[in-house]
Scaffold this motif. Structure first.
Motif, mmCIF file in Angstrom:
data_model
loop_
_atom_site.group_PDB
_atom_site.id
_atom_site.type_symbol
_atom_site.label_atom_id
_atom_site.label_comp_id
_atom_site.label_asym_id
_atom_site.label_seq_id
_atom_site.Cartn_x
_atom_site.Cartn_y
_atom_site.Cartn_z
ATOM 1 N N ASP A 56 0.730 -1.219 0.030
ATOM 2 C CA ASP A 56 -0.102 0.072 0.211
ATOM 3 C C ASP A 56 0.615 1.139 0.137
ATOM 4 O OD1 ASP A 56 -2.319 -1.200 -0.160
ATOM 5 O OD2 ASP A 56 -2.895 -1.438 1.964
ATOM 6 N N SER A 57 2.093 0.905 -0.051
ATOM 7 C CA SER A 57 3.058 2.195 -0.340
ATOM 8 C C SER A 57 3.226 2.638 -1.745
ATOM 9 C CB SER A 57 4.267 1.996 0.219
ATOM 10 O OG SER A 57 5.035 1.063 -0.390
ATOM 11 N N ILE A 58 2.564 1.762 -2.512
ATOM 12 C CA ILE A 58 2.559 2.183 -3.805
ATOM 13 C C ILE A 58 1.222 2.578 -4.316
ATOM 14 C CG2 ILE A 58 3.150 1.241 -6.112
ATOM 15 C CD1 ILE A 58 5.286 -0.741 -4.577
ATOM 16 N N GLY A 59 1.031 3.542 -5.352
ATOM 17 C CA GLY A 59 -0.330 3.826 -5.961
ATOM 18 C C GLY A 59 0.062 3.959 -7.451
ATOM 19 N N GLY A 60 -1.248 3.581 -8.025
ATOM 20 C CA GLY A 60 -1.036 3.722 -9.467
ATOM 21 C C GLY A 60 -2.339 4.759 -10.234
ATOM 22 N N LEU A 61 -1.986 5.367 -11.297
ATOM 23 C CA LEU A 61 -3.001 6.035 -11.754
ATOM 24 C C LEU A 61 -3.178 5.630 -13.132
ATOM 25 C CD1 LEU A 61 -2.083 9.910 -10.352
ATOM 26 C CD2 LEU A 61 -3.965 8.223 -9.680
ATOM 27 N N CYS A 62 -4.276 5.288 -13.109
ATOM 28 C CA CYS A 62 -4.554 4.868 -14.923
ATOM 29 C C CYS A 62 -5.272 5.922 -15.493
ATOM 30 C CB CYS A 62 -5.338 3.323 -14.683
ATOM 31 S SG CYS A 62 -6.981 3.549 -14.041
ATOM 32 N N ILE A 67 1.275 -5.503 -7.523
ATOM 33 C CA ILE A 67 1.801 -4.865 -6.543
ATOM 34 C C ILE A 67 1.150 -5.269 -5.183
ATOM 35 C CG2 ILE A 67 1.889 -2.512 -5.613
ATOM 36 C CD1 ILE A 67 3.667 -2.917 -7.906
ATOM 37 N N GLY A 68 -0.311 -5.404 -5.403
ATOM 38 C CA GLY A 68 -1.038 -6.145 -4.439
ATOM 39 C C GLY A 68 -1.811 -4.936 -3.361
ATOM 40 N N THR A 69 -2.332 -4.091 -4.056
ATOM 41 C CA THR A 69 -2.952 -2.807 -3.532
ATOM 42 C C THR A 69 -3.936 -2.601 -4.333
ATOM 43 O OG1 THR A 69 -2.724 -0.553 -2.736
ATOM 44 C CG2 THR A 69 -1.506 -1.224 -4.960
ATOM 45 N N ASN A 70 -5.044 -1.831 -3.695
ATOM 46 C CA ASN A 70 -6.156 -1.408 -4.354
ATOM 47 C C ASN A 70 -6.120 0.120 -4.629
ATOM 48 O OD1 ASN A 70 -8.152 -3.661 -4.798
ATOM 49 N ND2 ASN A 70 -8.320 -3.733 -2.714
ATOM 50 N N SER A 71 -4.759 0.542 -4.372
ATOM 51 C CA SER A 71 -4.567 2.066 -4.529
ATOM 52 C C SER A 71 -4.315 2.403 -6.197
ATOM 53 C CB SER A 71 -3.440 2.532 -3.799
ATOM 54 O OG SER A 71 -3.596 2.531 -2.282
ATOM 55 N N VAL A 72 -5.511 2.253 -6.866
ATOM 56 C CA VAL A 72 -5.509 2.608 -8.376
ATOM 57 C C VAL A 72 -6.549 3.357 -8.460
ATOM 58 C CG1 VAL A 72 -6.707 0.336 -8.424
ATOM 59 C CG2 VAL A 72 -5.699 1.627 -10.592
ATOM 60 N N ASP A 73 -6.507 4.221 -9.228
ATOM 61 C CA ASP A 73 -7.522 5.682 -9.585
ATOM 62 C C ASP A 73 -7.168 6.280 -10.921
ATOM 63 O OD1 ASP A 73 -9.927 7.025 -9.001
ATOM 64 O OD2 ASP A 73 -8.962 7.879 -7.307
#
Lengths: 534, 603, 352
Positions: free
Chosen positions: C315-321, C341-347
């Motif tokens: 969760d220290s990694i995010g992604g912007l699509c 990555i294993g995070t839901n931090s995608v937006d």
């Protein structure tokens, strides 16, 4: 959009709020104009600015920026008072009207006028049009969503549509106009921190299981992630260390650029995948060159939920690569190979995990796109939603009260700044500002200001001025025009040199995470005080 | 001193022609004189001087009728300075001024006419509704509203045989019945007063001379088809007509002949004036409608006909002024009476503006079926100066030229069409031996080309190409094959054009080639203009032995094309000469003559 | 006249069923019967100006324009006869007599409707000489060139601008041979620059400046795709020559835009081949970007993301699509973030 673009030519009336349709969605605006000019449809436009669509309007309600909920409530108040609601629809298809009525009670035309500035006669006339016409289509865009009460504003439009029975029929509906070519698709695909593809919540165990299985991955996170704005905050706070950005330029598009800059500077690692060296890419550690839309296959889903085929026209320029191939390559390097042969295979996987897209394949949309929901390969697609029944069963009226914007003008910052899009440029300008003709049509940013304000500030048309908010300042040319009301100034956000989002506020709607780009307070100063020559 | 008359009525022609000739001053002079003599005060309402509309014989304006104790005397060519003598000798002295009396021409001019639509024009004061009421005005509309159903009115008009006077001659009653049957409550009646033919003033004279007849006619038509609003589309270049019509509409409203619930008969009708900007093509129905709607005056294809989809998309009837102004008379006197006038297929009368080379020019009304010869030699008094008649052109710029051998042709829609002309709205131009038929064709085509709206190709480009060929011919640059090309193209333009303008524009060319081919040949083959009109084909020469070296021509030449002067032989420089003919006119010794170019070339 | 009714008519002796709201032209087109046209445009109101589509109808003495003539039950139509052919030919000949013969450099050559008709009627010789209209070329605007010397006054641009676009920037002006299409008072073009008039123009009078001399119709490859600007999702036809996008044309059979475009969709393609396009991966070294191979760059990315994931957690990694990338791209992006990555931090910036 609940309904389809082609239907609107046959609507009896349109209510457009917070959408500069002719400039931001010109082709949809064509339908509205034709409906008005050739089919006698009535058009009610609610917008603080004199947008081009007002020229075609039967009635223009010039409400104060950020007073949308009050205006909508006022309209509903009159509709109920005059008995123009659709009682059959309400009885059969909705619930909780009484709770809404309680809130609406105080929104008398006089009260509404006080908040919105819309004369009560006009409000009543508009309510009568919306209430009395048979097929009324409601349109909105970021004019009502980019507020701290954005979600509530949308609910309020839905209330109005349900109250008048304008849902679930052709040529009606609640129709948000999406601003980018595949913003709908990106949402549908789960490009959201709380949803898997097809709006399946990440924190529902069954969904977790489903996707764990489908993706053969045991390590899916069970908790919602961070929204884009939350990521920025987390980066500032040092909690977000790395960011992977594909085809976005948040440094220009998102409110409060200074804050975003700080966040990106604070990152341990930033990778940007784009077709141009954007403001965001310039801050990256690694920049990956991507292919443009004519250099790849795939699909875009438009604002009416139509999934349409993109076709590869050219090979990617230089060594640039198609986005999905870059992702797949990277994924493989991180231990999770993605062995897709082409985009149609990806779409087949999408269809297998996304019920809304269940029946969609590249082959089926070869000739013509399909509108989701399209659950199975035989399904013809869905031109309009909520026929006979809402997804959740009954339509729920959500009482919405008016709340003022987060930051209103005051003594120090006496002007209200509102922002938006224009016809000849797109988003952060990375594409359109590299098109000679478009750049010639509009080469630079400007700030619209009412003549009376310009006079007070001794600003002439075309003069460069300094505009400052509590978050930043820019210089920009002024355009003296009556398109904006007094005390309100307007800017487009396409221009890096005069970036409106240096001024805007990142106050968030707690429900959607959208920031209030439409209202903030600014002060305006002349750039060079006139020097007296000795 | 004789006994003073007990009643004095003086009517002064104050149509546009009359006013131009000094009618207003004549009127003023009479009023002044009558007041000065105390007659006005003495006789009060029995002493009146009033204006009347056009009396037709415009060549002899100002025409004045002096009616003393009911006895009418007509004077012609009256000017203000003649008034004191007229008053003194005739009104006071009781002896008409013989010298100024309207003569035999006046009688001949009127003898051959039959006046229906013009019957009150020129005798009543157009600015006084009471004058119209006094001659049974507005009794027709009252009869219609009181006694007749709309369909009965239509039947009556059908029975009368009235056909559209705008040119095409479509049966008026039949046209109405289409609009009457068309669905919808909102319908319109439009009066086409966009009279655009050069030299035509039929509609203008009616509107100026008897506007109430038009108003009454429109009300009747409105009642018949179910329209509650009428438009009069009238040229802005007709200020007097516009002013008198507007005044008449006001008066009619005041007397409840227009407005809500007319004369308590439950029928609403009102009229609006829409001034046109002077586009000839706006005389075409659909272009006229487009113009009223605020668009560019451009015709659109029919169907749908205006009777089904006209103004603002509603059923609309467009009739011209003369058609509408006939209606009160037909209602009053009956359809049998009207049908008894005229010929078998063309009933009633027709108004013409008789102009050109006849002795008596003016506005005339003749029964349909009358021979052209009767008009030209009877009413018109023959050709001026005893010259040879050559042709008569009917139907305005898109009409046809009719030669001498066809002068027995009766004036009706079918007969005129048969000889290659059209009835048109009433233009009638007489030409004599001094008129060049090629130049005449060129002139008319130039007009229609300029006035083409530009929408359809045959009219926009086709008439231009025809015009260019004609321009070459009159310039002496005609070639073999030109006539064939003109005829071929002309027929294609007639067949292919969108509206009546283009469909008839080639008429003057085709009819002149048909009847005067030798004149064309003279221009093309021999480079000679037999009538001596086409300037490129002749030049002026000084006949040396006759020149007395007076220098008059040198002084009078407007462009300085003549060299010489006192004691020096005049010499005309061809390149400068614009061939205006002033030198020939002024030379006291007839020492300048016109010579065909081909003759000089041959020498 | 109920619109639903079916009329039986004959065209050239052939029995044809027509709808009550059909014109002769529409009924004929449905049957595949060729009638030449010029001012006709299927999306615009019938005009009847060019007269090329004239036909004869039994019982009507005059020839009629088939594009405006409504059918009636039992109507007998002939679309071809010597007179009809002659008139059509004369009309085209007249147009050509006032039209530049510069097909060799004309943008429209190869898709010009006038050129096609001239060929159809074999008009190698024009009988008419005379004045030719001379107009200054109007190009005082960023994207549209108006060369009214080539204009045939079919009015399609006028109707397009008025009826479809609702703008009315141009209209007819003047009369007779001098009639022309013009802006109000011949002022500069004040419009939305949608360029739909270009698509409507049958000849080369209206052209898009960015596309001039960039490619002949037979040289370009046309590919149907979706516009990449706003969310309307317009179908567009991308014209490519030698790897360069040279023009965007409407897709004839519709799409949600029914062939209409806006200024961005029509003219906003130059960025695709812009020199600023990123062509190689770049890795920042000592504060400056250095060109790198894909292997090198992706290894840097994988190593850094792996390092940070290991050190600070997924969760220290995010992604912007991206709302500008395809659904397939976005699907893989979020799948990558959620699985690799294993995070839901995608937006993405759905909100701006």
């Amino acid at each position: 959009m609940t309904n389809s673009i082609a239907e609107f030519e046959h609507s009896d009336a349109y209510f457009v709020i917070g959408s500069n349709t002719t400039e931001a969605h010109p082709i949809i605006a064509l339908r509205l104009k034709r409906g008005v000019r050739f089919n006698g449809a009535k058009l009610v436009v609610a917008d603080p600015r004199e947008i081009p669509l007002t020229r075609y309007a039967t009635l223009w309600l010039r409400h104060k920026p950020g007073s949308d909920a009050a205006l909508l409530n006022g309209l509903m108040h009159v509709i109920l008072k005059e008995g123009l609601e659709d009682n059959k629809f309400i009885k059969e298809r909705t619930e909780n009207l009484d709770a809404l009525k309680k809130v609406l009670k105080k929104y008398t035309p006089a009260f509404t006028e006080k908040i919105t500035g819309v004369p009560k006669e006009k409000l009543i006339e508009a309510a009568r049009i919306i209430g009395a016409e048979d097929k009324v289509a409601f349109f909105y865009a970021m004019g009502i969503t980019q507020h701290i009460v954005g979600t509530e504003n949308v609910m309020s439009v839905a209330n109005l549509a349900m109250l008048t029975g304008n849902v679930g029929r052709p040529s009606t509906g609640v129709n948000p106009l999406r601003g980018q070519s595949n913003v709908q698709g990106a949402c549908d695909m789960g490009g959201l921190y709380n949803f898997y593809p097809g709006y399946q919540k990440v924190d529902v165990e069954a969904n977790w299981e489903k996707f764990s299985k489908a993706w053969a991955c045991e390590t899916l996170s069970r908790k919602p992630g961070l929204s884009a704005t939350a990521m920025v905050d987390a980066a500032v706070a040092g909690k977000l260390k790395a960011l992977y950005v594909m085809g976005e330029n948040p440094l220009l598009s998102d409110p409060d650029i200074g804050h975003t800059e700080k966040a990106f500077e604070n990152l341990d690692f930033l990778v940007v995948q784009d077709i141009f060296m954007t403001e965001t890419a310039a801050m990256a550690d690694v920049v990956l060159p991507a292919a443009s839309f004519v250099e790849k296959d795939g699909t875009f889903t438009n604002t009416e939920r139509r999934v349409q085929l993109l076709r590869k026209v050219n090979e990617p320029v230089g060594e640039s690569r198609v986005d999905w191939e870059i992702i797949a390559d990277l994924s493989a390097r991180m231990g999770r190979p993605m062995p897709y042969r082409d985009t149609s295979e990806i779409m087949d996987e999408i269809a297998s995990v996304t019920p809304l897209y269940g029946g969609i394949s590249h082959k089926r949309i070869e000739k013509e796109g399909l509108q989701w929901p399209c659950p199975d390969p035989k399904h013809p697609g869905t031109p309009y939603l909520h026929k006979g029944q809402f997804t959740r069963g009954k339509g729920h009226f959500v009482p919405v009260d008016y709340h003022p914007p987060a930051e209103l003008p005051d003594k120090g910052y006496p002007f209200l700044l509102t922002t938006g899009r224009m016809l000849s440029h797109y988003h952060t300008g990375t594409m359109t500002r590299r098109v000679e003709g478009l750049n010639e049509i509009c080469p630079e940013g400007f700030m619209e200001i009412h003549p009376s304000d310009a006079r007070k500030l001794k600003i002439t048309d075309g003069e460069e001025v300094r505009v400052a908010s509590r978050r930043g300042e820019i210089t920009v040319k002024s355009k003296v025009t009556r398109k904006v009301p007094p005390q309100v100034v307007y800017m487009n956000f396409h221009f890096a040199e005069s970036a409106a989002n240096r001024l805007t506020i990142a106050a968030l709607d707690p429900l959607s995470g959208i920031a209030e780009a439409k209202v903030c307070a600014v002060k305006i100063e002349k750039l060079k005080p006139r020097k007296v020559r000795v | 001193m004789n006994s003073r008359p007990k009643s004095i009525s003086i009517s002064v022609c104050m149509g546009t022609g009359g006013i131009a000739a000094g009618g207003a001053e004549v009127m003023e002079a009479f009023e002044e004189a009558l007041a000065h003599l105390g007659l006005a005060a003495e006789l009060r309402e029995k002493c009146t001087a009033h204006k009347v509309g056009c009396r037709g014989f415009c060549a002899r304006d100002v025409l004045v009728d002096v009616v003393l104790d009911g006895q009418r005397t007509t004077y012609e060519c009256v000017q203000a300075d003649m008034v004191p003598r007229l008053v003194e000798e005739h009104i006071v002295g009781g002896v008409p001024v013989e010298q100024w009396l309207a003569g035999p021409d006046y009688e001949a001019f009127h003898a051959g006419q039959t006046k229906v639509v013009l019957s009150d024009c020129g005798s009543i004061d157009p600015e006084e509704i009471d004058a119209y009421l006094a001659v049974d005005g507005y009794t027709a509309i009252q009869k219609v509203l009181g006694e007749m159903l709309p369909e009965e009115v239509i039947t009556k008009i059908k029975d009368s045989g009235l056909r559209g006077r705008g040119g095409a001659g479509f049966p008026t009653g039949l046209k109405w019945s289409f609009a009457a049957m068309a669905k919808g409550n909102e319908k319109y009646i439009i009066c086409n007063a966009d009279e655009g033919d050069p030299g035509a003033f039929m509609d203008r004279s009616i509107v100026e001379g008897n506007p109430h007849a038009l108003i009454e006619g429109m009300s009747i038509a409105g009642y018949a088809i179910g329209a509650n609003l009428g438009y009069v589309y009238i040229r802005a270049e007709y200020p007097l007509a516009v002013q008198r019509l507007a005044h008449a509409i006001e008066q009619a409203r005041a007397r409840e002949f227009l407005g809500k619930n007319i004369r308590n008969a439950g029928f609403d009708f009102d009229i609006q004036i829409k001034q046109g900007a002077g586009a000839f093509v706006c005389g075409e129905e659909t272009a006229l409608i487009a113009s009223i709607e605020g668009g560019r005056g451009m015709p659109r294809p029919k169907p749908p006909f205006p009777a089904h989809r006209g103004l603002w998309g509603k059923p609309t009837i467009i009739n011209n002024v003369e058609t509408l102004a006939n209606l009160p008379y037909i209602i009053r006197k009956g359809s049998e009476w009207f049908a008894s006038l005229g010929s078998e297929k063309s009933k009633g009368t027709k108004v013409f503006a008789l102009t050109g080379k006849v002795c008596n020019t003016g506005l005339i009304e003749v029964p349909m079926g009358i021979a052209l010869k009767e008009i030209i030699y009877g009413i018109g008094g023959g050709i001026e100066g005893g010259r040879q008649f050559k042709a008569v052109q009917t139907g305005g710029p898109s009409g046809g030229c009719i030669p001498a051998e066809l002068l027995d042709t009766p004036v009706d829609y079918e007969s005129l069409a048969q000889v290659g002309a059209i009835m048109g709205s009433g233009g009638m131009v007489v030409m004599d031996e001094d008129n060049c038929m090629v130049e005449m064709a060129r002139y008319f085509l130039h007009f229609t080309q300029e006035e083409s709206c530009g929408k359809c190709v045959p009219c926009r480009v086709g008439t231009k190409r025809m015009l260019e060929i004609l321009e070459r011919i009159v310039a002496g640059q005609g070639e073999a094959g030109d006539l064939e090309l003109l005829l071929d193209l002309g027929e294609d333009i007639k067949a292919a054009s969108l509206c009546g303008l283009g469909q008839t524009a080639p008429n003057p060319v085709i009819s002149t080639i048909r009847y005067f081919r030798d004149e064309y040949d003279a221009h093309i083959v021999h480079k000679r203009c037999p009538a001596g009109v086409c300037k490129a084909l002749f030049e002026y020469q000084v006949v040396e032995p006759l020149c007395k070296l007076c220098g008059l021509c040198v002084r009078k030449c407007p462009v300085g094309a003549i060299e010489g002067g006192k004691k020096k032989l005049a010499k005309i420089k061809d390149r400068k000469c614009v061939k205006c003919g002033i030198c020939i006119e002024v030379c006291p010794f007839d020492a300048i003559t016109q010579i065909d170019i081909h003759e000089t070339a041959e020498v | 006249m109920e619109a639903g009714r079916v009329f039986k008519i004959t065209i050239n002796g052939q029995a044809v069923e027509a709808r009550a709201d059909d014109t002769i032209l529409k009924a004929a087109q449905r049957e595949g019967i060729h009638i030449p046209t010029l001012c006709y445009h299927r999306q615009l109101s019938p005009y009847g100006g060019c007269r090329v589509c004239v036909v004869s109808v039994e019982g009507i003495p005059r020839l009629v324009a088939s594009c405006t003539m409504p059918v009636t039950d039992g109507m007998q139509v002939r679309t071809d006869s010597e007179q009809i052919r002659k008139i059509r030919s004369t009309v085209v000949e007249l147009i050509l007599s006032n039209h530049p013969k510069d097909c060799m450099v004309c943008e429209q050559s190869g898709r010009c409707e006038l050129q096609d008709l001239a060929y159809e009627f074999g008009l190698s010789h024009i009988r008419f000489k005379g004045e030719v209209s001379v107009h200054e070329i109007e190009n005082q605007n960023p994207v549209l060139e108006r060369d009214y010397n080539k204009c045939i006054l079919c009015g399609r641009c006028v109707r397009m601008c008025d009826e479809i676009q609702g703008v009315g920037a141009v209209d007819f002006s003047k009369r007779g041979f001098r009639a022309k299409i013009a802006t109000a008072y011949d002022g500069v073009l004040d419009c939305e620059f949608c360029g739909n008039c270009i698509g409507a123009c049958p000849v080369g009078a209206l052209t898009g400046k960015p596309s001039r001399f960039k490619g002949r119709p037979w040289e370009v490859r046309k590919v149907k795709t979706v516009c990449n600007y706003c969310g309307c999702g317009c179908s567009i036809m991308v014209n490519v020559k030698g790897g360069e996008v040279v023009r965007v044309t409407p897709v004839e059979d519709g799409g949600i835009n029914e062939g209409m475009l806006c200024v961005k969709g029509k003219f906003g393609f130059e960025y695709i081949n812009h020199e600023d396009r990123l062509k190689t991966p770049l890795v920042k070294k000592n504060g400056a970007f250095v060109e790198a191979s894909w292997d090198e760059a992706l290894d840097v990315v994988a190593a850094n993301l792996g390092r940070i994931k290991k050190k600070y957690g997924s969760d220290s990694i995010g992604g912007l699509c991206s709302a500008k990338c395809s659904s397939e791209d976005n699907y893989l992006f979020q799948k990558f973030m959620r699985t690799a990555i294993g995070t839901n931090s995608v937006d993405h910036c759905a909100r701006y």
